[in-house]
Design a protein around this motif. Structure first.
Motif, PDB file in Angstrom:
ATOM      1  N   LYS A 100      -4.365   0.837  -3.957  1.00 44.22           N
ATOM      2  CA  LYS A 100      -4.948  -0.428  -4.415  1.00 44.22           C
ATOM      3  C   LYS A 100      -4.744  -0.642  -5.910  1.00 44.22           C
ATOM      4  CE  LYS A 100      -6.331  -1.484  -0.369  1.00 44.22           C
ATOM      5  NZ  LYS A 100      -5.514  -2.409   0.378  1.00 44.22           N
ATOM      6  N   SER A 101      -3.943   0.166  -6.532  1.00 40.81           N
ATOM      7  CA  SER A 101      -3.736   0.091  -7.968  1.00 40.81           C
ATOM      8  C   SER A 101      -2.501  -0.755  -8.292  1.00 40.81           C
ATOM      9  CB  SER A 101      -3.570   1.510  -8.523  1.00 40.81           C
ATOM     10  OG  SER A 101      -3.616   1.502  -9.917  1.00 40.81           O
ATOM     11  N   CYS A 102      -2.207  -0.887  -9.557  1.00 43.42           N
ATOM     12  CA  CYS A 102      -1.030  -1.625 -10.011  1.00 43.42           C
ATOM     13  C   CYS A 102       0.241  -0.915  -9.552  1.00 43.42           C
ATOM     14  CB  CYS A 102      -1.059  -1.735 -11.538  1.00 43.42           C
ATOM     15  SG  CYS A 102       0.335  -2.661 -12.212  1.00 43.42           S
ATOM     16  N   ILE A 103       1.199  -1.694  -9.107  1.00 40.20           N
ATOM     17  CA  ILE A 103       2.445  -1.138  -8.586  1.00 40.20           C
ATOM     18  C   ILE A 103       3.430  -0.762  -9.712  1.00 40.20           C
ATOM     19  CG2 ILE A 103       3.822  -3.241  -8.284  1.00 40.20           C
ATOM     20  CD1 ILE A 103       4.248  -2.181  -5.327  1.00 40.20           C
ATOM     21  N   LEU A 104       3.213  -1.293 -10.907  1.00 35.34           N
ATOM     22  CA  LEU A 104       4.163  -1.053 -12.006  1.00 35.34           C
ATOM     23  C   LEU A 104       4.362   0.430 -12.337  1.00 35.34           C
ATOM     24  CD1 LEU A 104       3.209  -3.973 -14.420  1.00 35.34           C
ATOM     25  CD2 LEU A 104       5.252  -3.801 -13.000  1.00 35.34           C
ATOM     26  N   PRO A 105       3.298   1.242 -12.474  1.00 41.81           N
ATOM     27  CA  PRO A 105       3.525   2.651 -12.805  1.00 41.81           C
ATOM     28  C   PRO A 105       4.282   3.416 -11.709  1.00 41.81           C
ATOM     29  CG  PRO A 105       1.250   2.068 -13.243  1.00 41.81           C
ATOM     30  CD  PRO A 105       1.862   0.926 -12.499  1.00 41.81           C
ATOM     31  N   THR A 106       4.073   3.020 -10.465  1.00 40.78           N
ATOM     32  CA  THR A 106       4.701   3.735  -9.361  1.00 40.78           C
ATOM     33  C   THR A 106       6.171   3.361  -9.200  1.00 40.78           C
ATOM     34  OG1 THR A 106       2.577   3.747  -8.213  1.00 40.78           O
ATOM     35  CG2 THR A 106       4.510   4.277  -6.904  1.00 40.78           C
ATOM     36  N   LEU A 107       6.483   2.087  -9.339  1.00 39.70           N
ATOM     37  CA  LEU A 107       7.826   1.630  -8.971  1.00 39.70           C
ATOM     38  C   LEU A 107       8.816   1.424 -10.114  1.00 39.70           C
ATOM     39  CD1 LEU A 107       7.307  -0.900  -6.073  1.00 39.70           C
ATOM     40  CD2 LEU A 107       7.456   1.581  -6.015  1.00 39.70           C
ATOM     41  N   SER A 108       8.347   1.347 -11.335  1.00 37.06           N
ATOM     42  CA  SER A 108       9.255   0.981 -12.433  1.00 37.06           C
ATOM     43  C   SER A 108      10.515   1.839 -12.501  1.00 37.06           C
ATOM     44  CB  SER A 108       8.517   1.009 -13.769  1.00 37.06           C
ATOM     45  OG  SER A 108       7.562  -0.018 -13.808  1.00 37.06           O
ATOM     46  N   GLU A 156       9.792  -8.984  -2.117  1.00 34.10           N
ATOM     47  CA  GLU A 156       8.593  -9.747  -1.779  1.00 34.10           C
ATOM     48  C   GLU A 156       7.323  -8.941  -2.049  1.00 34.10           C
ATOM     49  OE1 GLU A 156       6.782 -12.247   1.957  1.00 34.10           O
ATOM     50  OE2 GLU A 156       8.946 -12.229   1.653  1.00 34.10           O
ATOM     51  N   THR A 157       7.396  -7.651  -1.821  1.00 43.14           N
ATOM     52  CA  THR A 157       6.246  -6.788  -2.080  1.00 43.14           C
ATOM     53  C   THR A 157       5.940  -6.726  -3.574  1.00 43.14           C
ATOM     54  OG1 THR A 157       6.723  -5.499  -0.100  1.00 43.14           O
ATOM     55  CG2 THR A 157       5.320  -4.465  -1.746  1.00 43.14           C
ATOM     56  N   CYS A 158       6.967  -6.660  -4.401  1.00 40.40           N
ATOM     57  CA  CYS A 158       6.742  -6.685  -5.859  1.00 40.40           C
ATOM     58  C   CYS A 158       6.034  -7.974  -6.260  1.00 40.40           C
ATOM     59  CB  CYS A 158       8.071  -6.571  -6.604  1.00 40.40           C
ATOM     60  SG  CYS A 158       8.788  -4.926  -6.587  1.00 40.40           S
ATOM     61  N   ARG A 159       6.486  -9.087  -5.699  1.00 34.74           N
ATOM     62  CA  ARG A 159       5.860 -10.383  -6.014  1.00 34.74           C
ATOM     63  C   ARG A 159       4.378 -10.354  -5.629  1.00 34.74           C
ATOM     64  NH1 ARG A 159       9.357 -13.323  -3.818  1.00 34.74           N
ATOM     65  NH2 ARG A 159      10.493 -13.798  -5.709  1.00 34.74           N
ATOM     66  N   LYS A 160       4.103  -9.900  -4.437  1.00 36.96           N
ATOM     67  CA  LYS A 160       2.715  -9.865  -3.947  1.00 36.96           C
ATOM     68  C   LYS A 160       1.864  -8.889  -4.757  1.00 36.96           C
ATOM     69  CE  LYS A 160      -0.023  -8.370   0.064  1.00 36.96           C
ATOM     70  NZ  LYS A 160      -1.076  -9.328  -0.028  1.00 36.96           N
ATOM     71  N   ALA A 161       2.355  -7.689  -4.955  1.00 33.38           N
ATOM     72  CA  ALA A 161       1.552  -6.646  -5.599  1.00 33.38           C
ATOM     73  C   ALA A 161       1.268  -6.957  -7.065  1.00 33.38           C
ATOM     74  CB  ALA A 161       2.244  -5.294  -5.467  1.00 33.38           C
ATOM     75  N   ILE A 162       2.253  -7.435  -7.789  1.00 30.35           N
ATOM     76  CA  ILE A 162       2.015  -7.777  -9.199  1.00 30.35           C
ATOM     77  C   ILE A 162       1.098  -8.998  -9.275  1.00 30.35           C
ATOM     78  CG2 ILE A 162       3.075  -8.500 -11.379  1.00 30.35           C
ATOM     79  CD1 ILE A 162       5.517  -6.727 -10.543  1.00 30.35           C
ATOM     80  N   GLY A 163       1.279  -9.938  -8.368  1.00 27.09           N
ATOM     81  CA  GLY A 163       0.377 -11.086  -8.299  1.00 27.09           C
ATOM     82  C   GLY A 163      -1.061 -10.666  -8.040  1.00 27.09           C
ATOM     83  N   GLU A 164      -1.238  -9.681  -7.156  1.00 30.63           N
ATOM     84  CA  GLU A 164      -2.583  -9.164  -6.881  1.00 30.63           C
ATOM     85  C   GLU A 164      -3.192  -8.506  -8.111  1.00 30.63           C
ATOM     86  OE1 GLU A 164      -2.204  -8.140  -2.108  1.00 30.63           O
ATOM     87  OE2 GLU A 164      -1.930  -6.535  -3.564  1.00 30.63           O
ATOM     88  N   ASP A 222       0.833  -1.213   0.000  1.00 32.32           N
ATOM     89  CA  ASP A 222       0.000   0.000   0.000  1.00 32.32           C
ATOM     90  C   ASP A 222       0.862   1.256   0.000  1.00 32.32           C
ATOM     91  OD1 ASP A 222      -2.221  -1.644   0.102  1.00 32.32           O
ATOM     92  OD2 ASP A 222      -2.692  -1.198   2.203  1.00 32.32           O
ATOM     93  N   ALA A 223       1.884   1.277   0.852  1.00 32.32           N
ATOM     94  CA  ALA A 223       2.748   2.456   0.969  1.00 32.32           C
ATOM     95  C   ALA A 223       3.572   2.685  -0.295  1.00 32.32           C
ATOM     96  CB  ALA A 223       3.669   2.305   2.185  1.00 32.32           C
ATOM     97  N   PHE A 224       4.145   1.623  -0.849  1.00 30.66           N
ATOM     98  CA  PHE A 224       4.957   1.765  -2.065  1.00 30.66           C
ATOM     99  C   PHE A 224       4.106   2.218  -3.243  1.00 30.66           C
ATOM    100  CE2 PHE A 224       8.113  -1.707  -0.491  1.00 30.66           C
ATOM    101  CZ  PHE A 224       8.727  -0.798   0.356  1.00 30.66           C
ATOM    102  N   ARG A 225       2.868   1.727  -3.339  1.00 29.42           N
ATOM    103  CA  ARG A 225       1.983   2.154  -4.425  1.00 29.42           C
ATOM    104  C   ARG A 225       1.712   3.659  -4.347  1.00 29.42           C
ATOM    105  NH1 ARG A 225      -1.269  -2.920  -3.111  1.00 29.42           N
ATOM    106  NH2 ARG A 225      -1.039  -4.260  -4.919  1.00 29.42           N
ATOM    107  N   LYS A 226       1.567   4.154  -3.146  1.00 30.50           N
ATOM    108  CA  LYS A 226       1.247   5.574  -2.955  1.00 30.50           C
ATOM    109  C   LYS A 226       2.461   6.479  -3.089  1.00 30.50           C
ATOM    110  CE  LYS A 226      -1.850   6.879   0.158  1.00 30.50           C
ATOM    111  NZ  LYS A 226      -2.566   6.998   1.438  1.00 30.50           N
ATOM    112  N   LYS A 227       3.611   6.065  -2.529  1.00 32.31           N
ATOM    113  CA  LYS A 227       4.745   6.980  -2.398  1.00 32.31           C
ATOM    114  C   LYS A 227       6.034   6.509  -3.045  1.00 32.31           C
ATOM    115  CE  LYS A 227       3.111   8.826   1.987  1.00 32.31           C
ATOM    116  NZ  LYS A 227       3.446   9.050   3.405  1.00 32.31           N
ATOM    117  N   GLY A 228       6.099   5.285  -3.512  1.00 33.84           N
ATOM    118  CA  GLY A 228       7.346   4.762  -4.038  1.00 33.84           C
ATOM    119  C   GLY A 228       8.191   4.162  -2.923  1.00 33.84           C
TER     120      GLY A 228
END
Length: 192
Positions: free
Chosen positions: A104-112, A60-68, A21-27
Motif C-alpha cells: 500500500k506504499s508508494c511505488i516509486l522506491p520499489t520500481l524506479s 497502466e499500473t504506474c499511472r494508477k499507483a502514482i495517482g493513488e 499491490d504485487a509490484f509494490r511488494k516484489k517489483g
C-alpha cells in the motif's frame, strides 16, 4: 456504457489493482502475469482480453499507483494549514507504516531501478506520472520544481534505503534524518 463494457472495465481495474499491490511488494520482474491474475481472483487466460502485453499493464499500473500516492498525500495535506502541508506530507511519506506496508506504499522506491531498464512505453508513462508528482509537491513549496524534485528524491531514496538495511535502528535513523533534511529543503532560498 453497456453492462459488458462496465464489467470489462471493472475486471481491468481489479487486474491493475492486483498488479499494483504485487509490484509494490516484489517489483516487476519477480511477478508473473499468472500471479497478478490470481491476485485479482481470475485465471491467467483472460489477461490478453484486457492487455496486449505485460508492458501495457506495467504502464497502466504506474499511472494508477502514482495517482493513488498523490491522492493519499493530498488527503493528508488537506487537513493542514498551507505552511505545514509539505511537512505533514514528508512525515507521512517517511513513516514506518509507509516503509513496512509495501503493498500500500508508494511505488516509486520499489520500481524506479527497474523502470530505468524498461520499455519506452513504460518509461513514458512513468515520466508523465512522476512529473505529475513533482507538480503536486511543487504546489506546496511555492511552485518551485527544483525544490520539489529534491524533496521527492530524498523521500524516495530514503524509503528505499530504510527498507534495504537489516538493522532496525539504522532504518529508523534513515527515516528520521531524511524527515529533518527534507523539511529543511523547504526553507532553502533558490535563485529560480
Amino acid at each position: 456504457m453497456s453492462y459488458t463494457q462496465t464489467h470489462k472495465m471493472k475486471v481491468r481495474e481489479k487486474i491493475v489493482g492486483s498488479a499494483a499491490d504485487a509490484f509494490r511488494k516484489k517489483g516487476i520482474k519477480e511477478v508473473s502475469v499468472p500471479q497478478i491474475m490470481k491476485g485479482a481472483g481470475l485465471t491467467h487466460g483472460g489477461f490478453y482480453a484486457h492487455f496486449a502485453n505485460k508492458d501495457q499493464l506495467v504502464a497502466e499500473t504506474c499511472r494508477k499507483a502514482i495517482g493513488e500516492t498523490i491522492a493519499l498525500l493530498k488527503s493528508v495535506a488537506d487537513h493542514k494549514e498551507d505552511d505545514s502541508k509539505i511537512q505533514t506530507v514528508i512525515d507521512y511519506y517517511l513513516s514506518t507504516t509507509r516503509r513496512d506496508k509495501l503493498e500500500k506504499s508508494c511505488i516509486l522506491p520499489t520500481l524506479s531501478s527497474e523502470i530505468s531498464r524498461s520499455s519506452e512505453e513504460i518509461r513514458q508513462t512513468f515520466t508523465e506520472e512522476f512529473t505529475r508528482f513533482i507538480s503536486f509537491i511543487s504546489g506546496m513549496v511555492g511552485n518551485n520544481d527544483q525544490k520539489s524534485m529534491a524533496i521527492i528524491c530524498v523521500m524516495v531514496g530514503s524509503l528505499l534505503l530504510a527498507r534495504s538495511v537489516n538493522n532496525a535502528e539504522l532504518s529508523q535513523n534513515i527515516l528520521d534524518a531524511s524527515k529533518l533534511y527534507s523539511k529543511a529543503l523547504v526553507f532553502i532560498k533558490t535563485s529560480s
